[in-house]
Enzyme design. Sequence first.
Site, mmCIF file in Angstrom:
data_model
loop_
_atom_site.group_PDB
_atom_site.id
_atom_site.type_symbol
_atom_site.label_atom_id
_atom_site.label_comp_id
_atom_site.label_asym_id
_atom_site.label_seq_id
_atom_site.Cartn_x
_atom_site.Cartn_y
_atom_site.Cartn_z
ATOM 1 N N SER A 143 56.893 56.682 98.934
ATOM 2 C CA SER A 143 57.399 57.510 97.835
ATOM 3 C C SER A 143 57.446 58.979 98.221
ATOM 4 O O SER A 143 56.601 59.459 98.974
ATOM 5 C CB SER A 143 56.468 57.344 96.624
ATOM 6 O OG SER A 143 56.842 58.238 95.609
ATOM 7 N N TYR A 156 47.688 58.438 93.409
ATOM 8 C CA TYR A 156 48.922 57.768 93.857
ATOM 9 C C TYR A 156 49.592 58.563 94.983
ATOM 10 O O TYR A 156 49.983 58.006 96.006
ATOM 11 C CB TYR A 156 49.872 57.615 92.662
ATOM 12 C CG TYR A 156 51.239 57.069 92.997
ATOM 13 C CD1 TYR A 156 51.406 55.746 93.407
ATOM 14 C CD2 TYR A 156 52.379 57.872 92.894
ATOM 15 C CE1 TYR A 156 52.670 55.245 93.708
ATOM 16 C CE2 TYR A 156 53.634 57.379 93.190
ATOM 17 C CZ TYR A 156 53.778 56.067 93.596
ATOM 18 O OH TYR A 156 55.025 55.577 93.894
HETATM 19 N N1 LIG Z 1 60.653 53.200 90.879
HETATM 20 C C1 LIG Z 1 60.515 54.416 91.352
HETATM 21 O O1 LIG Z 1 60.982 55.404 90.762
HETATM 22 C C2 LIG Z 1 59.790 54.615 92.666
HETATM 23 C C3 LIG Z 1 59.767 55.899 93.235
HETATM 24 C C4 LIG Z 1 59.131 56.074 94.445
HETATM 25 C C5 LIG Z 1 58.517 55.005 95.073
HETATM 26 N N2 LIG Z 1 58.528 53.782 94.487
HETATM 27 C C6 LIG Z 1 57.837 52.684 95.160
HETATM 28 O O2 LIG Z 1 58.646 51.524 95.120
HETATM 29 C C7 LIG Z 1 57.827 50.359 95.056
HETATM 30 C C8 LIG Z 1 58.306 49.469 93.916
HETATM 31 O O3 LIG Z 1 58.083 50.146 92.705
HETATM 32 P P1 LIG Z 1 58.514 49.559 91.280
HETATM 33 O O4 LIG Z 1 58.938 50.724 90.471
HETATM 34 O O5 LIG Z 1 59.451 48.428 91.432
HETATM 35 O O6 LIG Z 1 57.156 49.030 90.621
HETATM 36 P P2 LIG Z 1 55.971 48.004 91.034
HETATM 37 O O7 LIG Z 1 55.025 47.964 89.891
HETATM 38 O O8 LIG Z 1 55.399 48.397 92.335
HETATM 39 O O9 LIG Z 1 56.692 46.561 91.066
HETATM 40 C C9 LIG Z 1 57.325 46.048 92.151
HETATM 41 C C10 LIG Z 1 57.034 44.591 92.345
HETATM 42 O O10 LIG Z 1 55.649 44.420 92.666
HETATM 43 C C11 LIG Z 1 55.032 43.436 91.829
HETATM 44 N N3 LIG Z 1 53.637 43.872 91.665
HETATM 45 C C12 LIG Z 1 53.195 45.053 91.185
HETATM 46 N N4 LIG Z 1 51.839 45.063 91.176
HETATM 47 C C13 LIG Z 1 51.434 43.872 91.676
HETATM 48 C C14 LIG Z 1 50.167 43.277 91.919
HETATM 49 N N5 LIG Z 1 49.015 43.919 91.627
HETATM 50 N N6 LIG Z 1 50.121 42.026 92.423
HETATM 51 C C15 LIG Z 1 51.260 41.352 92.717
HETATM 52 N N7 LIG Z 1 52.492 41.863 92.530
HETATM 53 C C16 LIG Z 1 52.574 43.115 92.006
HETATM 54 C C17 LIG Z 1 55.891 43.453 90.571
HETATM 55 O O11 LIG Z 1 55.853 42.241 89.833
HETATM 56 P P3 LIG Z 1 54.701 41.936 88.731
HETATM 57 O O12 LIG Z 1 54.651 43.140 87.834
HETATM 58 O O13 LIG Z 1 55.121 40.682 88.053
HETATM 59 O O14 LIG Z 1 53.437 41.744 89.501
HETATM 60 C C18 LIG Z 1 57.284 43.660 91.154
HETATM 61 O O15 LIG Z 1 57.779 42.450 91.671
HETATM 62 C C19 LIG Z 1 56.384 50.852 94.917
HETATM 63 O O16 LIG Z 1 55.731 50.825 96.157
HETATM 64 C C20 LIG Z 1 56.554 52.296 94.448
HETATM 65 O O17 LIG Z 1 55.465 53.129 94.826
HETATM 66 C C21 LIG Z 1 59.142 53.561 93.304
#
Ligand SMILES: NC(=O)c1ccc[n+]([C@@H]2O[C@H](COP(=O)([O-])OP(=O)(O)OC[C@H]3O[C@@H](n4cnc5c(N)ncnc54)[C@H](OP(=O)(O)O)[C@@H]3O)[C@@H](O)[C@H]2O)c1
Length: 263
Positions: A143, A156
């Site tokens: 990120s 974070y």
């Molecule tokens: N979205 C943004 O704006 C953004 C910006 C910068 C970086 N990122 C990075 O991109 C990545 C994806 O982010 P995201 O926004 O999609 O949210 P996320 O909460 O990380 O969710 C992504 C996936 O991970 C699963 N997940 C989350 N926590 C989990 C756990 N404890 N155990 C098993 N599975 C888990 C979720 O499904 P379940 O909830 O069903 O478990 C989902 O399939 C992350 O690493 C984040 O730091 C995102």
Amino acid sequence: MIDEQRYGPWAVIAGGSEGVGASFAHQLADAGIHVVLIARKPGPLAETADAVRRKGVQVRTLAMDLLDPSAVDEIRQSTQDIDVGILVFNAGANSYGHEFLEGELEGFQGVIDLNLGTQLALTHHFGRQMRMRGRGGIILVGSLAGYLGQARQSVYSGVKAFSRVFAEGLWLELSEYGVDVLELVLGVTRTPAMERAGLNFDIPGLNVSEPDDVAREGLANVANGPVYIAGGNETAAEQRSGLDRAGLALGAHEATKRLLPDE
Ligand SMILES: NC(=O)c1ccc[n+]([C@@H]2O[C@H](COP(=O)([O-])OP(=O)(O)OC[C@H]3O[C@@H](n4cnc5c(N)ncnc54)[C@H](OP(=O)(O)O)[C@@H]3O)[C@@H](O)[C@H]2O)c1
């Protein structure tokens, strides 16, 4: 399209049920790579698995919390009969957005354990297998937050900074074995998790990426590590890397407050 010979026949996507993880699953399947999808909520996991299976590849699902102490062992056991050529560690958004002294340590610990503990354990396990075979790829989803400390995201931001620097070292260690390591740095991305969290995507001028686009950039650049900044956020990353840390942190503070929902 990603090379199946080099990064197949199987991929493991930690956090593969929705958003960027689901995009990775679809695009890897398009290249003929079978996928193991891991996430907590069985519903979205099954839906994504069915959709990906329709592309003609095999799909395994593991509905589990990656924070569960038995998770890594379970993943090892469930994948011992397959050849994993690519690991995508995607799960890891900030699940505990509090000012440090207002929150509880155990809440912050979850952010640390997922982004450091589980990520390192899976990278260690699958990385060793890839090194032995002399090929493969590891994508750690990072990120822009990892370039600058932010209020309510201090832990974070810290773990994402760790991940990026760790990826650089690992890239050095594994490149001579034909294993690619990439920290895929994302800016604001329209994922279901962030929509549920109430992120304000409508701030004028805000650069918002789409999951399919950043996943495509990640797969296209897996061999261009150690760090790739997706979504046209290179300038933002560069600006956040300057030496005037107080000025930079204060400058970004107001923008971050507009982006995040109230506590
Ligand atoms: N979205 C943004 O704006 C953004 C910006 C910068 C970086 N990122 C990075 O991109 C990545 C994806 O982010 P995201 O926004 O999609 O949210 P996320 O909460 O990380 O969710 C992504 C996936 O991970 C699963 N997940 C989350 N926590 C989990 C756990 N404890 N155990 C098993 N599975 C888990 C979720 O499904 P379940 O909830 O069903 O478990 C989902 O399939 C992350 O690493 C984040 O730091 C995102």
